[in-house]
Write a protein that holds these residues in place. Sequence first.
Motif, short mmCIF file in Angstrom:
data_model
loop_
_atom_site.label_atom_id
_atom_site.label_comp_id
_atom_site.label_asym_id
_atom_site.label_seq_id
_atom_site.Cartn_x
_atom_site.Cartn_y
_atom_site.Cartn_z
N VAL A 149 0.87 -1.18 0.00
CA VAL A 149 0.00 0.00 0.00
C VAL A 149 0.90 1.23 0.00
CG1 VAL A 149 -1.86 1.25 1.17
CG2 VAL A 149 -1.76 -1.26 1.31
N THR A 150 0.99 1.91 -1.14
CA THR A 150 1.74 3.17 -1.16
C THR A 150 0.82 4.26 -0.63
OG1 THR A 150 1.12 3.81 -3.41
CG2 THR A 150 3.04 2.38 -3.17
N GLY A 151 1.38 5.15 0.17
CA GLY A 151 0.53 6.15 0.81
C GLY A 151 -0.26 5.57 1.97
N GLY A 152 0.23 4.50 2.53
CA GLY A 152 -0.50 3.78 3.57
C GLY A 152 -0.53 4.45 4.93
N ALA A 153 0.17 5.59 5.08
CA ALA A 153 0.08 6.35 6.33
C ALA A 153 -0.89 7.52 6.19
CB ALA A 153 1.47 6.87 6.74
N GLY A 154 -1.53 7.60 5.04
CA GLY A 154 -2.54 8.63 4.82
C GLY A 154 -3.92 8.13 5.23
N PHE A 155 -4.90 8.98 5.06
CA PHE A 155 -6.25 8.65 5.54
C PHE A 155 -6.82 7.41 4.85
CE2 PHE A 155 -10.88 9.06 5.36
CZ PHE A 155 -11.16 9.11 6.70
N VAL B 85 4.44 1.85 2.11
CA VAL B 85 5.47 2.82 1.75
C VAL B 85 4.81 4.19 1.78
CG1 VAL B 85 7.02 3.67 -0.03
CG2 VAL B 85 6.77 1.22 0.32
N ASP B 86 5.42 5.11 2.53
CA ASP B 86 4.88 6.47 2.60
C ASP B 86 6.04 7.42 2.91
OD1 ASP B 86 3.42 8.90 3.64
OD2 ASP B 86 1.70 7.55 3.42
N ASN B 87 6.03 8.59 2.27
CA ASN B 87 7.10 9.56 2.54
C ASN B 87 6.76 10.48 3.71
OD1 ASN B 87 5.24 11.39 1.51
ND2 ASN B 87 6.44 11.90 -0.30
N LEU B 88 5.59 10.33 4.28
CA LEU B 88 5.11 11.08 5.44
C LEU B 88 5.01 12.58 5.18
CD1 LEU B 88 6.94 9.20 8.35
CD2 LEU B 88 4.63 8.84 7.45
N LEU B 89 4.89 12.96 3.90
CA LEU B 89 4.67 14.37 3.59
C LEU B 89 3.31 14.81 4.13
CD1 LEU B 89 5.90 16.82 2.15
CD2 LEU B 89 4.69 16.10 0.10
N GLU C 124 1.49 7.42 13.00
CA GLU C 124 0.49 6.82 13.90
C GLU C 124 -0.70 6.23 13.15
OE1 GLU C 124 -0.10 11.37 14.20
OE2 GLU C 124 1.60 10.02 14.15
N HIS C 125 -0.82 6.53 11.86
CA HIS C 125 -1.90 5.94 11.06
C HIS C 125 -1.56 4.54 10.55
CE1 HIS C 125 -3.61 10.15 9.90
NE2 HIS C 125 -3.86 9.82 11.16
N VAL C 126 -0.28 4.17 10.62
CA VAL C 126 0.14 2.84 10.15
C VAL C 126 -0.40 1.80 11.12
CG1 VAL C 126 2.11 1.33 9.70
CG2 VAL C 126 2.20 3.75 9.03
N PRO C 127 -1.19 0.85 10.63
CA PRO C 127 -1.78 -0.14 11.54
C PRO C 127 -0.74 -1.11 12.09
CG PRO C 127 -2.33 -0.68 9.28
CD PRO C 127 -1.62 0.64 9.24
N LYS C 128 -0.97 -1.53 13.32
CA LYS C 128 -0.12 -2.57 13.91
C LYS C 128 -0.24 -3.82 13.06
CE LYS C 128 -0.23 -0.76 18.47
NZ LYS C 128 -0.37 -0.80 19.84
N GLY C 129 0.89 -4.46 12.83
CA GLY C 129 0.89 -5.67 12.03
C GLY C 129 1.36 -5.42 10.61
N ALA C 130 1.39 -4.16 10.17
CA ALA C 130 1.89 -3.82 8.84
C ALA C 130 3.38 -3.48 8.93
CB ALA C 130 1.13 -2.65 8.26
N VAL C 131 4.09 -3.73 7.87
CA VAL C 131 5.50 -3.36 7.79
C VAL C 131 5.57 -1.98 7.15
CG1 VAL C 131 7.74 -3.95 6.80
CG2 VAL C 131 6.19 -5.78 7.53
N PHE C 132 6.23 -1.04 7.82
CA PHE C 132 6.31 0.34 7.32
C PHE C 132 7.70 0.65 6.81
CE2 PHE C 132 7.23 4.87 8.15
CZ PHE C 132 6.39 5.40 7.17
#
Length: 94
Positions: free
Chosen positions: A7-13, A32-36, A41-49
């Motif tokens: 999931v690219t952009g997986g730290a977004g909404f 994968v997310d650049n955190l721009l 804190e949006h990355v779910p537990k259990g996912a690899v960031f």
Amino acid sequence: MPNSYLVTGGAGFIGSHIARRLVSQGHSVWIVDNLLTGKPEHVPKGAVFLQGDVSTKRCYENLPDVRFDAVFHLAAQSSGPISGENPSLDVDTN
């Protein structure tokens, strides 16, 4: 049977909601997310960031040697004002 997803952009909404659902269903999820605009804190537990910019070759070199069953590409630049100021950012990211 669990699948592997990127999931690219997986730290977004939207990306984080998709990732959370996939993790809750027992799938392996890499984010994968650049955190721009996303937040760690949006990355779910259990996912690899992996923090990275999908517009760079280095980002893909840092991905694990995993065969993903699907990719959810949500790492897009969606701001109209930013598009007008820097259209090449949209081309590179989107």
